[in-house]
Design a protein around this motif. Structure first.
Motif, short mmCIF file in Angstrom:
data_model
loop_
_atom_site.label_atom_id
_atom_site.label_comp_id
_atom_site.label_asym_id
_atom_site.label_seq_id
_atom_site.Cartn_x
_atom_site.Cartn_y
_atom_site.Cartn_z
N LEU A 306 0.84 -1.19 0.00
CA LEU A 306 0.00 0.00 0.00
C LEU A 306 0.87 1.24 0.00
CD1 LEU A 306 -2.67 1.58 0.43
CD2 LEU A 306 -2.39 1.17 2.88
N ARG A 307 0.63 2.09 -1.00
CA ARG A 307 1.30 3.40 -1.05
C ARG A 307 0.27 4.46 -0.70
NH1 ARG A 307 6.36 3.39 -3.40
NH2 ARG A 307 6.92 1.42 -4.43
N PRO A 314 -5.04 6.29 0.80
CA PRO A 314 -4.58 5.16 -0.02
C PRO A 314 -4.51 5.57 -1.50
CG PRO A 314 -6.24 4.43 1.54
CD PRO A 314 -6.22 5.93 1.62
N GLU A 315 -3.30 5.40 -2.09
CA GLU A 315 -3.08 5.89 -3.45
C GLU A 315 -2.92 4.74 -4.44
OE1 GLU A 315 -0.76 9.79 -4.80
OE2 GLU A 315 0.61 8.18 -4.17
N ARG A 316 -2.18 3.72 -4.03
CA ARG A 316 -1.96 2.58 -4.93
C ARG A 316 -1.88 1.31 -4.10
NH1 ARG A 316 2.33 -0.28 -7.52
NH2 ARG A 316 1.71 -0.93 -9.63
N ASP A 372 -12.36 9.96 7.33
CA ASP A 372 -12.40 11.06 6.36
C ASP A 372 -11.48 10.78 5.17
OD1 ASP A 372 -14.20 12.51 7.95
OD2 ASP A 372 -12.56 13.41 9.10
N GLY A 373 -11.43 9.51 4.77
CA GLY A 373 -10.64 9.13 3.61
C GLY A 373 -9.18 8.88 3.89
N GLN A 374 -8.72 9.23 5.09
CA GLN A 374 -7.31 9.06 5.44
C GLN A 374 -7.12 7.79 6.25
OE1 GLN A 374 -6.81 12.87 7.49
NE2 GLN A 374 -5.56 13.60 5.77
#
Length: 411
Positions: A306-307, A314-316, A372-374
């Motif tokens: 997880l990047r 979460p980006e990738r 909140d998405g983080q």
């Protein structure tokens, strides 16, 4: 401002109450006070603040003082010393010292009660029982009929309105009691072991129904129970009592993880943690997770990479080297394990331990917790094992509760 606030409340039964108060102030226990004065200490030095919309459960062994404290709220037990403040349209009334007319009004308009033994009048129909409090208030027959119909529909008993108590099951009779309490539209609902006389399956069903109703009605409920699993299931906060004293107050999770003394520890030792412990307490926080090559490695053999973006989103995601899309927990697990297998799932930190285990089982991977998405942490096998052993850390919610209690933090 709290809807209900107990300030150093004492309740003594007996004529020698003044002498009894002196003795408890000196540290004497119940048995010593009874032996010397003949007076019974029902409650001593109760400090408690109950916020609007909470379900506060008073629990403890038989004789711990929980029902005695509950009955102070509607004046059935006159308070010997202290204050019991109730919010009444923006100003506060002390039930311990208000006049009889004010107390009657509060009982009629603000406070309703559901009893353990149903307390239905056998010569009245279901509808007549539900409307009894409205009759006492002088509500017109037209309005009374409409409100009774509304509350019977709320508890699923509309088709039973013309039946009598002996024609209903125990669970149905208790729902009539609930409807009667709801009919007065009081904001504060007192429930004195309302489900304890029922069979376990009916009891669990009514607990679920109460929680569903609470989602809609947003009452402030004070609920007495001697069953810890029941308290942990329905309570937003729990006050555990021993010998007339509140020995610990807090959220269910905080009490389960951080019992204040051996008495509380014995209570929680056999508690089912599945619906009590939350993801936020179980998780390994993001700051404690190790990175390899700029990515977090999660799960057996680091199969999840997880990047995160600069703001911790979460980006990738890759799963066993293949790029995957992060899925979000919908609370239902629709489709079962086949639909969620080999996915990476994000969920709220408020998920229960039971939900975390279910997600882990269905997906085969650790659960990412987001707010909140983080990303804020992860729950995998190790975290679940720690939860089963009650070896999680102290929750932030528990610290807030401790601060709320002021001088009663340590009982």
């Amino acid at each position: 401002m709290a809807v209900l606030e107990f300030k150093s409340v004492d309740l003594i039964f007996g004529r020698a109450w003044q002498e009894a108060l002196c003795l408890v102030d000196e540290g004497a226990g119940r048995e010593a006070v009874l032996e010397k004065t003949g007076a019974v200490v029902g409650v001593h030095d109760a400090n408690l603040a109950i916020e609007e919309g909470e379900i506060c459960v008073l629990m403890g062994l038989s004789g711990s003082g929980k029902s005695s404290l509950l009955r102070c709220i509607n004046g059935l037990n006159p308070i010997t010393r202290g204050e019991l403040l109730i919010d009444d349209g923006g100003h506060r009334i002390d039930i311990a010292s208000c006049d009889a007319a004010t107390l009657r009004r509060l009982r009629t308009d603000r406070i309703a009660m559901v009893f353990q033994q149903f307390a239905l009048m056998p010569w009245r129909t279901v509808a007549e029982n539900v409307g009894f409090g409205l009759e006492l208030k002088g509500v017109s027959k037209v309005e009374r009929t409409a409100r009774v119909a509304e509350k019977l529909d709320l508890v699923g008993l509309s088709q039973w309105r013309d039946k009598y108590a002996h024609e209903l099951s125990g669970g149905m009779q208790q729902r009539v009691g609930l409807a009667r309490a709801f009919a007065t539209d009081g904001d504060i609902l007192l429930m004195d072991e309302p489900f304890s006389a029922l069979d376990p399956l009916i009891r669990q069903h009514l607990q679920d129904e109460l929680m569903e109703l609470q989602q809609r009605l947003k009452k402030t409920i004070v609920f007495v129970s001697h069953d810890l699993d029941e308290a942990m299931k329905i309570g937003s906060h729990i006050a555990i009592m021993e010998s007339g004293r509140i020995v610990q107050y807090g959220r269910p999770e905080e009490i389960a993880l951080n019992p204040a003394n051996d008495y509380v520890a014995r209570f929680v030792a056999h508690m089912n943690p599945m619906n009590v412990l939350r993801g936020g307490s179980l998780m390994t926080p993001l700051a404690a997770l190790a990175e390899t090559g700029g990515a977090l490695r999660l799960g057996a053999g680091g199969r999840v990479a997880l990047r995160l973006s600069a703001d911790r989103r979460p980006e990738r995601l890759t799963l066993a080297g293949e790029t995957v899309t992060l899925r979000h927990w919908d609370g239902s697990g629709e489709g079962g394990a086949a639909a969620w297998r080999d996915s990476v799932v994000a969920a709220s930190a408020d998920i229960t331990m039971g939900e975390a285990i279910l997600i882990r089982h269905m997906s085969g991977n650790p659960v990412l917790l987001v707010e909140d998405g983080q990303m804020i942490g992860v729950v995998g096998d190790e975290e679940i094992y720690r939860g089963l052993l009650r070896q999680t850390g102290k929750s932030e919610g528990g610290r807030r509760d401790a601060n709320r209690m002021g001088d009663n933090r340590d009982g």
